[in-house]
Scaffold this motif. Structure first.
Motif, mmCIF file in Angstrom:
data_model
loop_
_atom_site.group_PDB
_atom_site.id
_atom_site.type_symbol
_atom_site.label_atom_id
_atom_site.label_comp_id
_atom_site.label_asym_id
_atom_site.label_seq_id
_atom_site.Cartn_x
_atom_site.Cartn_y
_atom_site.Cartn_z
ATOM 1 N N THR A 17 0.836 -1.203 0.000
ATOM 2 C CA THR A 17 0.000 0.000 0.000
ATOM 3 C C THR A 17 0.872 1.255 0.000
ATOM 4 N N GLY A 18 1.903 1.259 0.836
ATOM 5 C CA GLY A 18 2.821 2.400 0.865
ATOM 6 C C GLY A 18 3.551 2.568 -0.453
ATOM 7 N N CYS A 25 1.263 8.805 -6.491
ATOM 8 C CA CYS A 25 1.482 10.250 -6.283
ATOM 9 C C CYS A 25 2.536 10.787 -7.237
ATOM 10 N N ASP A 26 3.621 10.053 -7.382
ATOM 11 C CA ASP A 26 4.701 10.502 -8.258
ATOM 12 C C ASP A 26 4.231 10.596 -9.707
ATOM 13 N N ILE A 27 3.522 9.571 -10.170
ATOM 14 C CA ILE A 27 3.035 9.590 -11.554
ATOM 15 C C ILE A 27 1.999 10.696 -11.744
ATOM 16 N N SER A 28 1.130 10.883 -10.748
ATOM 17 C CA SER A 28 0.094 11.922 -10.844
ATOM 18 C C SER A 28 0.689 13.321 -10.867
ATOM 19 N N ILE A 29 1.687 13.562 -10.050
ATOM 20 C CA ILE A 29 2.244 14.910 -9.920
ATOM 21 C C ILE A 29 3.278 15.207 -11.006
ATOM 22 N N SER A 36 9.758 8.654 -6.320
ATOM 23 C CA SER A 36 9.112 7.473 -5.730
ATOM 24 C C SER A 36 9.970 6.217 -5.819
ATOM 25 N N LEU A 37 10.956 6.225 -6.691
ATOM 26 C CA LEU A 37 11.838 5.059 -6.802
ATOM 27 C C LEU A 37 12.666 4.857 -5.529
ATOM 28 N N ILE A 38 12.955 5.936 -4.823
ATOM 29 C CA ILE A 38 13.728 5.817 -3.576
ATOM 30 C C ILE A 38 12.906 5.103 -2.499
ATOM 31 N N PRO A 39 11.693 5.586 -2.154
ATOM 32 C CA PRO A 39 10.925 4.815 -1.171
ATOM 33 C C PRO A 39 10.533 3.429 -1.692
ATOM 34 N N ALA A 40 10.313 3.289 -2.993
ATOM 35 C CA ALA A 40 9.947 1.976 -3.539
ATOM 36 C C ALA A 40 11.080 0.966 -3.327
ATOM 37 N N SER A 41 12.297 1.367 -3.626
ATOM 38 C CA SER A 41 13.425 0.442 -3.421
ATOM 39 C C SER A 41 13.632 0.165 -1.935
ATOM 40 N N SER A 42 13.395 1.152 -1.096
ATOM 41 C CA SER A 42 13.531 0.960 0.352
ATOM 42 C C SER A 42 12.455 0.023 0.889
ATOM 43 N N ILE A 43 11.263 0.140 0.362
ATOM 44 C CA ILE A 43 10.169 -0.738 0.794
ATOM 45 C C ILE A 43 10.457 -2.176 0.374
ATOM 46 N N VAL A 44 10.924 -2.371 -0.854
ATOM 47 C CA VAL A 44 11.272 -3.721 -1.315
ATOM 48 C C VAL A 44 12.389 -4.295 -0.457
ATOM 49 N N PHE A 45 13.393 -3.483 -0.152
ATOM 50 C CA PHE A 45 14.502 -3.930 0.705
ATOM 51 C C PHE A 45 13.986 -4.328 2.091
ATOM 52 N N ALA A 46 13.144 -3.492 2.676
ATOM 53 C CA ALA A 46 12.591 -3.799 4.000
ATOM 54 C C ALA A 46 11.783 -5.094 3.961
#
Length: 178
Positions: A17-18, A25-29, A36-46
């Protein structure tokens, strides 16, 4: 075991969800994938690091540490490329190797000493952390000219010594009363 599977599914859903929120949000804005790639890669890592613990519970701690050991360097490389800051990888990789080595040592201490004497294992862990502080400081001094030992390091070492002594004293007193 069923409870752990439910927890792991809920954990995965929350992370997904996060991740989706950031991407949307990134695509919309911005009309594409940028920040968004930074939090996305961090979420996958976590997710990769924490999932073994979620599935296996306490038995998954070693698998979690193994997962961290395997995925931290690639994660830092991705993060470095995404941010365009090469020091994220160079400094981060060196600190990650030292830190993961320390975590494996602490895991070994608790696996061997901690089976019979948890306080002695904790005191040993506190003592083992002292050379780790010096090692990290020496490496940072060489890489980024960080002060090798400052007042905060002195306070950290003093606190680790006090905590180690308290563990050993309490352990001795407890063993004497048995």
């Amino acid at each position: 075991m069923k409870k752990n599977m439910v927890i792991s599914v809920v954990f995965s859903a929350v992370l997904l969800t996060g991740l989706a929120s950031c991407l949307i949000c990134d695509i919309s804005i911005f009309g594409g994938l940028t920040w968004s790639l930074i939090p996305a890669s961090s979420i996958v890592f976590a997710w990769l690091v924490c999932l073994p613990y979620m599935i296996l519970g306490k038995r998954g701690a070693a698998a979690c540490l193994l997962s961290l050991s395997v995925f931290v360097i690639p994660y830092l490389l991705v993060l470095s490329r995404l941010t365009g800051v090469k020091e994220v990888f160079y400094v981060g990789a060196v600190m990650a190797v030292v830190s993961i080595t320390f975590l494996w040592i602490i895991t070994a201490v608790f696996s061997y000493i901690g089976r019979t004497d948890k306080l002695a294992a904790l005191g040993t862990a506190f003592l083992t952390a002292i050379p780790f502080v010096f090692c990290v400081n020496a490496l940072l001094y060489k890489m980024i000219a960080e002060p090798i030992f400052d007042i905060w390091d002195m306070l950290t070492v003093l606190l680790l010594l006090v905590l180690a002594c308290l563990c050993f004293i309490y352990d001795c007193a407890r063993n004497r009363n048995r």
